[in-house]
Scaffold this active site. Structure first.
Site, mmCIF file in Angstrom:
data_model
loop_
_atom_site.group_PDB
_atom_site.id
_atom_site.type_symbol
_atom_site.label_atom_id
_atom_site.label_comp_id
_atom_site.label_asym_id
_atom_site.label_seq_id
_atom_site.Cartn_x
_atom_site.Cartn_y
_atom_site.Cartn_z
ATOM 1 N N ASN A 9 4.038 15.811 5.038
ATOM 2 C CA ASN A 9 2.951 15.063 5.664
ATOM 3 C C ASN A 9 3.578 13.928 6.467
ATOM 4 O O ASN A 9 4.026 12.939 5.893
ATOM 5 C CB ASN A 9 2.018 14.517 4.562
ATOM 6 N N TRP A 10 3.610 14.103 7.764
ATOM 7 C CA TRP A 10 4.303 13.118 8.613
ATOM 8 C C TRP A 10 3.498 11.833 8.820
ATOM 9 O O TRP A 10 4.001 10.873 9.371
ATOM 10 C CB TRP A 10 4.625 13.743 9.981
ATOM 11 N N LYS A 11 2.232 11.858 8.424
ATOM 12 C CA LYS A 11 1.375 10.673 8.582
ATOM 13 C C LYS A 11 1.417 10.197 10.037
ATOM 14 O O LYS A 11 1.549 11.023 10.931
ATOM 15 C CB LYS A 11 1.768 9.592 7.567
ATOM 16 N N HIS A 97 -6.547 13.030 1.512
ATOM 17 C CA HIS A 97 -5.390 12.189 1.212
ATOM 18 C C HIS A 97 -5.856 10.787 0.806
ATOM 19 O O HIS A 97 -6.831 10.276 1.343
ATOM 20 C CB HIS A 97 -4.458 12.108 2.438
ATOM 21 N N GLU A 99 -4.817 7.973 1.506
ATOM 22 C CA GLU A 99 -4.903 7.001 2.613
ATOM 23 C C GLU A 99 -6.217 7.186 3.381
ATOM 24 O O GLU A 99 -6.805 6.222 3.869
ATOM 25 C CB GLU A 99 -3.673 7.156 3.527
ATOM 26 N N GLU A 169 -1.548 13.648 -6.073
ATOM 27 C CA GLU A 169 -0.744 12.541 -5.568
ATOM 28 C C GLU A 169 -1.216 11.238 -6.209
ATOM 29 O O GLU A 169 -2.174 10.615 -5.735
ATOM 30 C CB GLU A 169 -0.895 12.431 -4.040
ATOM 31 N N GLY A 175 4.784 6.331 -1.442
ATOM 32 C CA GLY A 175 5.497 5.377 -0.594
ATOM 33 C C GLY A 175 6.042 4.176 -1.356
ATOM 34 O O GLY A 175 6.460 3.192 -0.768
ATOM 35 N N SER A 215 6.637 9.967 -3.553
ATOM 36 C CA SER A 215 8.053 9.613 -3.620
ATOM 37 C C SER A 215 8.962 10.760 -4.069
ATOM 38 O O SER A 215 9.935 10.547 -4.797
ATOM 39 C CB SER A 215 8.262 8.377 -4.502
ATOM 40 N N GLY A 236 6.008 12.807 1.878
ATOM 41 C CA GLY A 236 5.782 11.843 2.948
ATOM 42 C C GLY A 236 7.101 11.416 3.572
ATOM 43 O O GLY A 236 7.697 12.136 4.379
ATOM 44 N N GLY A 237 7.584 10.256 3.184
ATOM 45 C CA GLY A 237 8.778 9.655 3.791
ATOM 46 C C GLY A 237 9.963 10.594 3.954
ATOM 47 O O GLY A 237 10.562 10.676 5.027
HETATM 48 P P1 13P Z 1 5.788 9.612 0.013
HETATM 49 O O1 13P Z 1 6.567 10.868 -0.216
HETATM 50 O O2 13P Z 1 6.266 8.814 1.166
HETATM 51 O O3 13P Z 1 5.628 8.825 -1.258
HETATM 52 O O4 13P Z 1 4.293 10.085 0.423
HETATM 53 C C1 13P Z 1 3.638 11.024 -0.335
HETATM 54 C C2 13P Z 1 2.422 11.431 0.390
HETATM 55 O O5 13P Z 1 1.504 10.652 0.551
HETATM 56 C C3 13P Z 1 2.361 12.796 0.950
HETATM 57 O O6 13P Z 1 1.082 13.097 1.373
#
Ligand code: 13P
Length: 252
Positions: A9-11, A97, A99, A169, A175, A215, A236-237
């Site tokens: 997920n590149w956000k 998600h 967010e 999640e 994050g 993470s 994510g990251g």
């Molecule tokens: P991180 O891997 O950066 O913690 O993010 C997880 C995430 O929200 C994937 O959708």
């Protein structure tokens, strides 16, 4: 049979140039890898979906969207419909998600509508949910997760689940560098599967892929993915770096 999946997920990261580059790198890295049936997905931002779809043609890399609107079309300035996603070759959409829930007010009821629309357009849904830190501290993580899943998904008929992937999640792990322990992830995934089995039966529950997100890094992926009810990750990251992502893809 459920599949192992690693989805990035590149956000709100990666412009056009960075998208081209990262898609190319991932494409190349998975080409020379025995994926052992693992599905590899990236979810760039809307404006870069076409580029990512083009860049992944004739490869095993799949492309997902990060969100979509619940209506089919109409006066919804700034929004993107299921039909639009389909028309550019996207077959999967991430919904729910944390967010989206926290910053854009997406509720379980709204997500139920989005899920219905996505499935009606034959999009696969990666449905995200997870408790906040306060919930876990209060010992309410299972109750929160159960209500998120039930409210958004349990109106569906059993055969809808062949187009649904679940992504647990925990918000406190996203994050933050703080990962759920493999045992915490396994316990919750087993609980999710049991919740599904209680309503839909064990065949459905056993056939659905449940991903862990929060993470995930090359250093911890192997241990987390090694748990019996963890079928991969939503990353994510670490998905923004081709080497790290590849290390996670091959962690099974
Ligand atoms: P991180 O891997 O950066 O913690 O993010 C997880 C995430 O929200 C994937 O959708």
């Amino acid at each position: 049979m459920r599949k192992n999946i690693v989805a990035g997920n590149w956000k709100m990261n990666n412009d056009l140039k960075a998208t081209k580059k990262l898609v190319k790198q991932i494409r190349k890295s998975i080409k020379k890898t025995d994926l052992k049936g693992t599905r590899v997905i990236v979810a760039p931002t809307f404006v870069n979906l076409i580029t990512a779809v083009k860049g992944s043609k004739k490869s095993k890399l799949e492309v997902a969207a990060q969100n979509m609107h619940q209506a089919n079309n109409g006066a919804f300035t700034g929004e993107v419909s299921a039909e639009m996603l389909k028309s550019v070759g996207v077959k999967t959409v991430i919904l729910g998600h944390s967010e989206r829930r926290a910053y854009f007010g997406e509720t379980d009821a709204l997500l139920a509508e989005k899920v219905n629309t996505a499935l009606a357009h034959k999009l696969e849904v990666i449905f995200c949910f997870g408790e906040e830190l306060a919930d876990r501290k209060a010992g309410k993580e299972e109750a929160v997760v159960e209500s998120q899943i039930k409210n958004a998904l349990f109106h569906l008929e059993a055969n809808a689940y062949k187009n649904i992937v679940l992504a647990y999640e925990p918000v406190w792990a996203i994050g933050t560098g703080e990962t759920a322990s493999p045992e915490q992830a396994q316990d919750m995934h087993a609980f999710i599967r049991k919740t599904l089995a209680d309503t839909y039966g064990s065949e459905i529950a056993d056939s659905i892929s449940i991903l862990y997100g929060g993470s995930v890094k090359p250093a911890n992926a192997k241990e987390i993915f090694g748990k019996p009810d963890v079928d991969g990750g939503l990353i994510g990251g670490a998905s923004l770096n081709a080497n790290d992502f590849h290390a996670i893809v091959t962690a099974f």
